[in-house]
Design a protein around this motif. Sequence first.
Motif, PDB file in Angstrom:
ATOM      1  N   SER A 112       0.831  -1.196   0.000  1.00  0.00           N
ATOM      2  CA  SER A 112       0.000   0.000   0.000  1.00  0.00           C
ATOM      3  C   SER A 112       0.868   1.250   0.000  1.00  0.00           C
ATOM      4  O   SER A 112       2.032   1.220   0.360  1.00  0.00           O
ATOM      5  CB  SER A 112      -0.921   0.000   1.224  1.00  0.00           C
ATOM      6  OG  SER A 112      -0.155   0.014   2.404  1.00  0.00           O
ATOM      7  N   ASP A 134      -3.896   3.662   1.734  1.00  0.00           N
ATOM      8  CA  ASP A 134      -5.111   3.079   1.183  1.00  0.00           C
ATOM      9  C   ASP A 134      -5.071   2.913  -0.338  1.00  0.00           C
ATOM     10  O   ASP A 134      -6.053   2.568  -0.952  1.00  0.00           O
ATOM     11  CB  ASP A 134      -6.334   3.886   1.592  1.00  0.00           C
ATOM     12  CG  ASP A 134      -6.266   5.334   1.145  1.00  0.00           C
ATOM     13  OD1 ASP A 134      -5.242   5.751   0.585  1.00  0.00           O
ATOM     14  OD2 ASP A 134      -7.248   6.049   1.384  1.00  0.00           O
ATOM     15  N   LEU A 138      -3.701   0.595  -3.012  1.00  0.00           N
ATOM     16  CA  LEU A 138      -3.154  -0.755  -3.027  1.00  0.00           C
ATOM     17  C   LEU A 138      -2.489  -1.080  -4.357  1.00  0.00           C
ATOM     18  O   LEU A 138      -2.912  -0.623  -5.409  1.00  0.00           O
ATOM     19  CB  LEU A 138      -4.261  -1.769  -2.756  1.00  0.00           C
ATOM     20  CG  LEU A 138      -4.912  -1.598  -1.389  1.00  0.00           C
ATOM     21  CD1 LEU A 138      -6.059  -2.565  -1.237  1.00  0.00           C
ATOM     22  CD2 LEU A 138      -3.903  -1.809  -0.289  1.00  0.00           C
ATOM     23  N   GLN A 186      -4.902  -5.476   5.054  1.00  0.00           N
ATOM     24  CA  GLN A 186      -4.714  -5.234   3.623  1.00  0.00           C
ATOM     25  C   GLN A 186      -5.873  -5.800   2.809  1.00  0.00           C
ATOM     26  O   GLN A 186      -6.369  -5.156   1.889  1.00  0.00           O
ATOM     27  CB  GLN A 186      -3.389  -5.820   3.150  1.00  0.00           C
ATOM     28  CG  GLN A 186      -2.194  -5.051   3.642  1.00  0.00           C
ATOM     29  CD  GLN A 186      -2.205  -3.617   3.163  1.00  0.00           C
ATOM     30  OE1 GLN A 186      -2.448  -2.715   3.923  1.00  0.00           O
ATOM     31  NE2 GLN A 186      -1.951  -3.404   1.912  1.00  0.00           N
TER      32      GLN A 186
END
Length: 181
Positions: free
Chosen positions: A28, A34, A36, A86
């Motif tokens: 990330s 946030d 990915l 994740q």
Amino acid sequence: TKRTVTRPSSAGLSSPIIVGGKLFLTCSSGPKQDRLHLICFDAGNGATLWERNRFKEAEAWQRRSLAVVRASLADSHPQLANTLDQLAISLGEQGLVADAIPLQREALSIRERLLGPDSTAVGISCVNLGDSLRRAGQFDEALQLVRRARKIFAEKLGPEHSHVGFTWHNNEEKARRIQAE
């Protein structure tokens, strides 16, 4: 032979998987970690073969990683909490918040057991879960969690630390506004 080592430009929080001479890594980036990525490396020389920001593909590899972590590590291992987080972020980005919430609850529980209730890692779990709960319309619990995170960050990092203001601006204030509507 000379080996080329390529480092990802972002945090690798799930376990890498090697398949057919390729190493797949989900990681990330971004201010909230946030954004990915799914990155494929040559397992022999470490060269980056490709990188994608595709949440559905990242989800598939994170599920494989989660299966490996669950099979090989203890139920309370910190890597399990990281991998759960994740995968939850990938699910949330696809609009599958209801599927993300149980994973985030498990990650929070693991971190509380391993690190204690006032760890900054627990605070991060509170922020992540609070954001998902807010998006799911569960405002009261979301507010409790982000307030807890803000308190942890203020006590552990100092009241002027960016995490304290970030927690307020991105979570608690949004939840209050939506709740008031």
